[in-house]
Design an enzyme around this catalytic site. Structure first.
Site, PDB file in Angstrom:
ATOM      1  N   ALA A 125       0.797  -1.238   0.000  1.00  0.00           N
ATOM      2  CA  ALA A 125       0.000   0.000   0.000  1.00  0.00           C
ATOM      3  C   ALA A 125       0.824   1.279   0.000  1.00  0.00           C
ATOM      4  CB  ALA A 125      -1.003   0.023   1.158  1.00  0.00           C
ATOM      5  N   ALA A 126       2.138   1.177  -0.200  1.00  0.00           N
ATOM      6  CA  ALA A 126       2.934   2.412  -0.278  1.00  0.00           C
ATOM      7  C   ALA A 126       2.458   3.264  -1.459  1.00  0.00           C
ATOM      8  CB  ALA A 126       4.412   2.077  -0.424  1.00  0.00           C
ATOM      9  N   GLY A 127       2.167   2.590  -2.575  1.00  0.00           N
ATOM     10  CA  GLY A 127       1.673   3.322  -3.750  1.00  0.00           C
ATOM     11  C   GLY A 127       0.304   3.935  -3.491  1.00  0.00           C
ATOM     12  N   ASP A 128      -0.544   3.227  -2.750  1.00  0.00           N
ATOM     13  CA  ASP A 128      -1.869   3.767  -2.424  1.00  0.00           C
ATOM     14  C   ASP A 128      -1.725   5.018  -1.555  1.00  0.00           C
ATOM     15  OD1 ASP A 128      -2.956   1.543  -3.711  1.00  0.00           O
ATOM     16  OD2 ASP A 128      -3.024   0.378  -1.858  1.00  0.00           O
TER      17      ASP A 128
HETATM   18  O1  RIB Z   1      -2.064  -2.020  -2.786  1.00  0.00           O
HETATM   19  C1  RIB Z   1      -2.139  -2.915  -1.712  1.00  0.00           C
HETATM   20  C2  RIB Z   1      -3.456  -3.649  -1.765  1.00  0.00           C
HETATM   21  O2  RIB Z   1      -3.498  -4.489  -2.879  1.00  0.00           O
HETATM   22  C3  RIB Z   1      -3.700  -4.565  -0.576  1.00  0.00           C
HETATM   23  O3  RIB Z   1      -4.287  -3.917   0.505  1.00  0.00           O
HETATM   24  C4  RIB Z   1      -4.559  -5.667  -1.172  1.00  0.00           C
HETATM   25  O4  RIB Z   1      -5.858  -5.688  -0.674  1.00  0.00           O
HETATM   26  C5  RIB Z   1      -4.522  -5.442  -2.677  1.00  0.00           C
HETATM   27  O5  RIB Z   1      -5.676  -4.844  -3.121  1.00  0.00           O
END
Ligand code: RIB
Length: 312
Positions: A255-258
């Protein structure tokens, strides 16, 4: 300051996370440790991180959750971060999305997603949630939802006057009709290569200009290449900009990109100058990799401000 809105359209998953010394090879069994269930999903991660980071922006999520206890946990995680979840609809006949994640000591991971209810997110859902786009200056998208829905939602966001940011993850080739509706495309190195139909390779600041130019040719007016610990590279009309990352000890890059995308959207919504917005996004992502989990790793605004103040 008047409060604007930021709308996130996308997936909600419950992440099943196991830490391993090293990722298993095909056919191999490895022993792991520390199993945890942590709220995730690329869409929900972006919404949660934006909710934690926003000072003057109302964050709203559009998505689907299934008929099981995970749905309640995922809604609560978002609501606790200050995210408005009334446009997260129920899918009574499907399970909530889940992701199986192995995280190795280096911080690298492997992820397999069973999409469940996320696959039921439809253009009708987007139309029903049109009001969520009222006052939105930015709208965030990823690719864990059906492509026709993403394309329709991009058009609805534009019609409402929002600028669109697409995180092309998980990466795949995309139709020009979708890419032409993207204002800011934010791939990492491997996603950029997949979008361009090339073999994934390491990308450095030296390659970034040429890769960004090839991505512009697909439609997006602005490109932000996420280069992991190196930082990011921006390319837009008449301007290119490389912004170095922050060295940290990575525990888990999930989730670093998120978190990067959420922080970028919050910073732009709050009218930070572009260089500062990219630095803010690098900082939020750097903090997130020092912690385990997706939504659990997203920093608060105070944490990012303190991190940047120490590095001014
Ligand atoms: O970007 C990370 C996410 O990718 C995780 O939380 C997982 O659920 C997938 O969707």
């Amino acid at each position: 300051m008047t409060e604007s809105a930021l709308v996130v359209t996308g997936s909600l998953n419950m992440d099943f996370v196991v830490q391993v010394d090293r990722l298993p090879s095909p056919g191999e069994t490895v022993l792991g440790s520390g199993f945890q269930m942590i709220p995730g999903g690329k869409g929900a991660n972006q919404a949660c991180a934006a909710g934690k980071l926003a000072a003057h922006v109302a964050v709203r999520m559009i998505g689907r959750a299934g008929a099981d206890p995970f749905a309640g946990h995922l809604r609560s995680s978002l609501a606790q971060a200050g995210v408005e979840v009334s446009a997260v609809r129920d899918s009574p006949n499907l399970p909530t999305g889940v992701a199986l994640i192995w995280v190795e000591r280096s911080g690298q991971n492997s992820i397999v997603v069973a999409s469940g209810a996320n696959l039921e997110l439809s253009s009708d859902d987007i139309d029903s949630a049109r009001l969520a786009f009222t006052g939105a200056r930015y709208a965030l998208f990823q690719l864990e939802s059906p492509l026709p829905t993403v394309e329709h939602a991009l058009a609805v966001a534009h019609a409402a006057g929002a600028r669109t940011i697409l995180d092309p993850a998980p990466a795949r080739l995309l139709p020009p009709s979708l890419l032409s509706q993207v204002d800011i495309l934010t791939p990492n190195e491997s996603e950029a290569c997949i979008l361009l139909g090339r073999n994934p390779t390491g990308v450095t600041f030296q390659d970034a200009r040429q890769i960004a130019a090839a991505l512009h040719a697909l439609g997006p007016r602005e490109v932000v290449l996420k280069l992991g610990s190196q930082g990011c590279y921006y390319s837009g009309p008449g301007l290119t900009l490389g912004v170095e990352g922050f060295p940290v000890e990575a525990i888990d890059t999930t989730a670093a990109g998120d978190t990067f995308n959420a922080a970028l959207a919050v910073a732009l919504s709050e009218d930070l100058p572009l260089h500062e917005a990219l630095r803010f996004a690098n900082a939020a992502a750097a903090i997130s990799v020092t912690r385990l989990g997706a939504q659990a790793s997203a920093p608060s605004r105070a944490e990012v401000d303190a991190f940047l103040a120490l590095r001014a």
